[in-house]
Design a protein around this motif. Structure first.
Motif, PDB file in Angstrom:
ATOM      1  N   HIS A 149      12.997 -10.065  -6.841  1.00 48.96           N
ATOM      2  CA  HIS A 149      13.715  -8.800  -6.737  1.00 48.96           C
ATOM      3  C   HIS A 149      14.263  -8.344  -8.090  1.00 48.96           C
ATOM      4  CE1 HIS A 149      13.939  -7.773  -2.411  1.00 48.96           C
ATOM      5  NE2 HIS A 149      13.750  -9.070  -2.236  1.00 48.96           N
ATOM      6  N   ASP A 150      14.243  -9.220  -9.076  1.00 51.81           N
ATOM      7  CA  ASP A 150      14.725  -8.867 -10.412  1.00 51.81           C
ATOM      8  C   ASP A 150      13.631  -8.245 -11.269  1.00 51.81           C
ATOM      9  OD1 ASP A 150      17.288  -9.995  -9.891  1.00 51.81           O
ATOM     10  OD2 ASP A 150      16.475 -11.990 -10.299  1.00 51.81           O
ATOM     11  N   ILE A 151      12.415  -8.797 -11.176  1.00 49.53           N
ATOM     12  CA  ILE A 151      11.321  -8.303 -12.032  1.00 49.53           C
ATOM     13  C   ILE A 151      10.055  -8.000 -11.242  1.00 49.53           C
ATOM     14  CG2 ILE A 151      12.213  -9.561 -14.032  1.00 49.53           C
ATOM     15  CD1 ILE A 151      10.011 -11.629 -13.631  1.00 49.53           C
ATOM     16  N   GLY A 152      10.069  -8.223  -9.932  1.00 54.87           N
ATOM     17  CA  GLY A 152       8.889  -7.977  -9.109  1.00 54.87           C
ATOM     18  C   GLY A 152       8.093  -9.253  -8.866  1.00 54.87           C
ATOM     19  N   PHE A 153       7.306  -9.263  -7.789  1.00 54.08           N
ATOM     20  CA  PHE A 153       6.391 -10.376  -7.557  1.00 54.08           C
ATOM     21  C   PHE A 153       5.379 -10.447  -8.703  1.00 54.08           C
ATOM     22  CE2 PHE A 153       7.736 -10.004  -3.044  1.00 54.08           C
ATOM     23  CZ  PHE A 153       7.984 -11.354  -2.791  1.00 54.08           C
ATOM     24  N   TYR A 155       2.237  -9.955  -9.027  1.00 56.85           N
ATOM     25  CA  TYR A 155       1.308  -8.840  -9.229  1.00 56.85           C
ATOM     26  C   TYR A 155       2.031  -7.541  -9.610  1.00 56.85           C
ATOM     27  CZ  TYR A 155       2.738  -7.299  -4.569  1.00 56.85           C
ATOM     28  OH  TYR A 155       3.479  -6.885  -3.495  1.00 56.85           O
ATOM     29  N   GLN A 156       3.377  -7.509  -9.457  1.00 56.00           N
ATOM     30  CA  GLN A 156       4.166  -6.316  -9.788  1.00 56.00           C
ATOM     31  C   GLN A 156       4.858  -6.417 -11.148  1.00 56.00           C
ATOM     32  OE1 GLN A 156       6.755  -6.510  -6.339  1.00 56.00           O
ATOM     33  NE2 GLN A 156       5.805  -4.688  -5.449  1.00 56.00           N
ATOM     34  N   THR A 157       4.924  -7.613 -11.706  1.00 55.52           N
ATOM     35  CA  THR A 157       5.681  -7.820 -12.938  1.00 55.52           C
ATOM     36  C   THR A 157       4.968  -7.171 -14.115  1.00 55.52           C
ATOM     37  OG1 THR A 157       6.544  -9.911 -12.102  1.00 55.52           O
ATOM     38  CG2 THR A 157       6.694  -9.540 -14.461  1.00 55.52           C
ATOM     39  N   LEU A 158       5.676  -6.268 -14.771  1.00 49.56           N
ATOM     40  CA  LEU A 158       5.151  -5.605 -15.965  1.00 49.56           C
ATOM     41  C   LEU A 158       5.917  -6.099 -17.195  1.00 49.56           C
ATOM     42  CD1 LEU A 158       4.887  -1.962 -14.556  1.00 49.56           C
ATOM     43  CD2 LEU A 158       3.035  -3.641 -14.814  1.00 49.56           C
ATOM     44  N   PRO A 159       5.307  -6.000 -18.373  1.00 47.01           N
ATOM     45  CA  PRO A 159       5.966  -6.527 -19.578  1.00 47.01           C
ATOM     46  C   PRO A 159       7.381  -5.985 -19.798  1.00 47.01           C
ATOM     47  CG  PRO A 159       3.676  -6.051 -20.065  1.00 47.01           C
ATOM     48  CD  PRO A 159       3.930  -5.558 -18.665  1.00 47.01           C
ATOM     49  N   HIS A 160       7.606  -4.687 -19.524  1.00 43.22           N
ATOM     50  CA  HIS A 160       8.934  -4.136 -19.812  1.00 43.22           C
ATOM     51  C   HIS A 160       9.984  -4.665 -18.831  1.00 43.22           C
ATOM     52  CE1 HIS A 160       8.060  -1.258 -16.525  1.00 43.22           C
ATOM     53  NE2 HIS A 160       9.365  -1.050 -16.485  1.00 43.22           N
ATOM     54  N   GLN A 193       1.760 -18.775 -11.611  1.00 45.11           N
ATOM     55  CA  GLN A 193       0.593 -18.566 -10.747  1.00 45.11           C
ATOM     56  C   GLN A 193      -0.692 -19.139 -11.336  1.00 45.11           C
ATOM     57  OE1 GLN A 193       1.368 -17.501  -7.799  1.00 45.11           O
ATOM     58  NE2 GLN A 193       3.459 -17.297  -8.554  1.00 45.11           N
ATOM     59  N   MET A 194      -0.613 -19.591 -12.581  1.00 44.22           N
ATOM     60  CA  MET A 194      -1.720 -20.285 -13.245  1.00 44.22           C
ATOM     61  C   MET A 194      -2.992 -19.449 -13.321  1.00 44.22           C
ATOM     62  SD  MET A 194      -0.069 -22.911 -14.041  1.00 44.22           S
ATOM     63  CE  MET A 194       1.462 -23.708 -13.541  1.00 44.22           C
ATOM     64  N   ASP A 195      -2.813 -18.124 -13.526  1.00 41.71           N
ATOM     65  CA  ASP A 195      -3.992 -17.289 -13.766  1.00 41.71           C
ATOM     66  C   ASP A 195      -3.888 -16.737 -15.190  1.00 41.71           C
ATOM     67  OD1 ASP A 195      -2.071 -15.310 -13.610  1.00 41.71           O
ATOM     68  OD2 ASP A 195      -2.695 -14.581 -11.644  1.00 41.71           O
ATOM     69  N   ASP A 196      -4.533 -15.635 -15.473  1.00 36.47           N
ATOM     70  CA  ASP A 196      -4.582 -15.125 -16.846  1.00 36.47           C
ATOM     71  C   ASP A 196      -3.546 -14.041 -17.121  1.00 36.47           C
ATOM     72  OD1 ASP A 196      -6.700 -16.792 -17.496  1.00 36.47           O
ATOM     73  OD2 ASP A 196      -8.200 -15.359 -16.757  1.00 36.47           O
ATOM     74  N   CYS A 197      -2.501 -13.948 -16.285  1.00 35.48           N
ATOM     75  CA  CYS A 197      -1.495 -12.907 -16.513  1.00 35.48           C
ATOM     76  C   CYS A 197      -0.716 -13.199 -17.791  1.00 35.48           C
ATOM     77  CB  CYS A 197      -0.544 -12.801 -15.322  1.00 35.48           C
ATOM     78  SG  CYS A 197       0.693 -14.107 -15.230  1.00 35.48           S
ATOM     79  N   PHE A 198      -0.088 -12.159 -18.336  1.00 36.66           N
ATOM     80  CA  PHE A 198       0.610 -12.320 -19.623  1.00 36.66           C
ATOM     81  C   PHE A 198       1.754 -13.324 -19.519  1.00 36.66           C
ATOM     82  CE2 PHE A 198       3.344  -9.335 -17.487  1.00 36.66           C
ATOM     83  CZ  PHE A 198       4.604  -9.511 -18.023  1.00 36.66           C
ATOM     84  N   LEU A 199       2.373 -13.432 -18.346  1.00 35.03           N
ATOM     85  CA  LEU A 199       3.463 -14.388 -18.162  1.00 35.03           C
ATOM     86  C   LEU A 199       2.933 -15.810 -17.999  1.00 35.03           C
ATOM     87  CD1 LEU A 199       6.104 -12.780 -15.741  1.00 35.03           C
ATOM     88  CD2 LEU A 199       6.458 -13.517 -18.081  1.00 35.03           C
ATOM     89  N   CYS A 200       1.818 -15.954 -17.305  1.00 37.97           N
ATOM     90  CA  CYS A 200       1.328 -17.283 -16.945  1.00 37.97           C
ATOM     91  C   CYS A 200       0.842 -18.057 -18.170  1.00 37.97           C
ATOM     92  CB  CYS A 200       0.212 -17.178 -15.916  1.00 37.97           C
ATOM     93  SG  CYS A 200       0.767 -16.374 -14.373  1.00 37.97           S
ATOM     94  N   GLU A 201       0.176 -17.385 -19.093  1.00 31.79           N
ATOM     95  CA  GLU A 201      -0.279 -18.055 -20.310  1.00 31.79           C
ATOM     96  C   GLU A 201       0.914 -18.543 -21.118  1.00 31.79           C
ATOM     97  OE1 GLU A 201      -2.747 -15.350 -22.393  1.00 31.79           O
ATOM     98  OE2 GLU A 201      -4.462 -15.561 -21.030  1.00 31.79           O
ATOM     99  N   GLU A 202       1.915 -17.686 -21.224  1.00 31.47           N
ATOM    100  CA  GLU A 202       3.131 -18.064 -21.934  1.00 31.47           C
ATOM    101  C   GLU A 202       3.826 -19.230 -21.244  1.00 31.47           C
ATOM    102  OE1 GLU A 202       7.515 -16.085 -21.917  1.00 31.47           O
ATOM    103  OE2 GLU A 202       5.939 -14.798 -22.779  1.00 31.47           O
TER     104      GLU A 202
END
Length: 372
Positions: A149-153, A155-160, A193-202
């Protein structure tokens, strides 16, 4: 002076006394429900009792752990709903800080209810409200992990959304804290989530850095989502999930982490304790982790009346090799409502009694006059 005048004056004095009594009842009920109930309930809680074989010489950290405050934003909820729930959390938190004086406070995500929807100015207001409601003295530190609820699930989380929360609360995908020789790993569940999203790699990169610190002390893992489990069916206790929800199957990445993400986290971090939130209900789930044995996970109930009638939080003693937890029950919303209803009924009964007395006396005087 006639007898009627004397009775009228006596009635006025009685009415004045009863009116003062009603105001006194209103004031007492309000003070009890909005102020006194919090210390009266919280003082029954205490820091966890250490067993006789505990290491008395260990450097112990005193921590308070809570989850899912869900501050309402501009879209959901009535203004009174927002006022009522925020006041309840503010009074509970400030009373607990005053009674227990922890060294650190951990928030396990979902600080906000609409954080993933609001734009910049509203998010800044959100942060200011949080800092006002949950303010602490300078010697107490606050640490936060983000919730969906803070940054989205995922698939909803965007960099900003990630960046503004990270900037406001100094949180990252993975954060290692070393406090009094105790290692804490704070995880952003949406980055696991261990996929290629910008958060997961980091997140995966930062996880591998944490692994080397296990040689000093196995860490305590704090995150918003619970580790993978099929449901809450094994959870027990009065504040566990209600029976109509307990057997509902968890959807991985929505109600809990996926099985793969859980396995990776457990093997890389090797935690000795896991603390999570998200479900709004209490649960103790024991994980069997290869090479590390049985590791308990506690799901911390929601801190807000909006999600539970009986919210609670945890107090913990943490040292390099040991931990001890106690759960503190907060005032129930139903108790406060019952006190208000009881006070209102008492006032209504007092008013009805006075009105009936007045009506009967008027009828009596009319009948007496007619008889004459």
């Amino acid at each position: 002076m006639s007898e009627m005048d004397l009775r009228h004056r006596r009635d006025q004095r009685r009415w004045s006394r009863e009116l003062m009594q009603m105001f006194l009842i209103v004031g007492l009920v309000f003070f009890l429900c909005e102020y006194a109930i919090y210390p009266l309930v919280l003082i029954q809680c205490s820091w966890p009792q250490q067993p006789q074989n505990a290491d008395r010489d260990a450097n112990v950290l005193r921590a308070m752990v809570l989850a899912d405050t869900h501050l309402l934003g501009p879209f959901r909820g009535h203004w009174f709903d927002k006022l009522r729930r925020e006041w309840q959390m503010h009074r509970t938190f400030q009373t607990a800080i005053g009674i227990f004086n922890p060294e650190v406070v951990f928030f396990l995500g979902d600080l906000f209810d609409e954080g993933e929807w609001v734009k910049g100015p509203d998010f800044d207001k959100y942060v200011s409200r949080f800092e006002s409601l949950f303010s602490v003295p300078e010697h107490i530190d606050i640490y936060v992990v983000p919730g969906n609820h803070d940054i989205g699930f995922h698939y909803q989380t965007l960099p900003h959304k990630h960046t503004r929360f990270k900037t406001a609360f100094n949180s990252s995908s993975v954060r290692l804290l070393r406090l009094k020789e105790v290692n804490f790993v704070l995880i952003n569940s949406m980055a696991m989530q261990m996929d290629d999203c910008f958060l997961c790699e980091e997140g995966l990169t930062e996880l591998k850095i944490v692994k080397e610190f296990q040689i000093y002390s196995r860490p305590i893992l704090l995150q918003h989502f619970p580790m993978y489990r099929e449901s809450d069916s094994m959870c027990t206790g009065p504040d566990s999930a209600p029976n109509e929800e307990k057997f509902d199957a968890f959807r991985p990445t929505f109600e809990c982490l996926s099985a793969d993400s859980t396995k990776v986290l457990q093997q890389i971090i090797g935690p000795r304790l896991i603390l999570s939130g998200h479900t709004h209900h209490y649960c103790l789930y024991n994980h069997s982790i290869k090479g590390f044995g049985t590791v308990p996970e506690y799901s911390v109930p929601s801190f807000s009346w909006r999600n539970r009638n009986d919210p609670s939080f945890f107090l913990g003693h943490f040292s390099r090799n040991e931990f001890f937890l106690s759960k503190c029950l907060m005032p129930k919303e139903s108790t406060a409502n019952l006190l208000y209803v009881s006070g209102s009924l008492l006032i209504i009964c007092t008013l009805l009694r006075r009105i009936l007395i007045y009506v009967f006396r008027c009828l009596w005087f009319v009948l007496v006059r007619r008889a004459r």
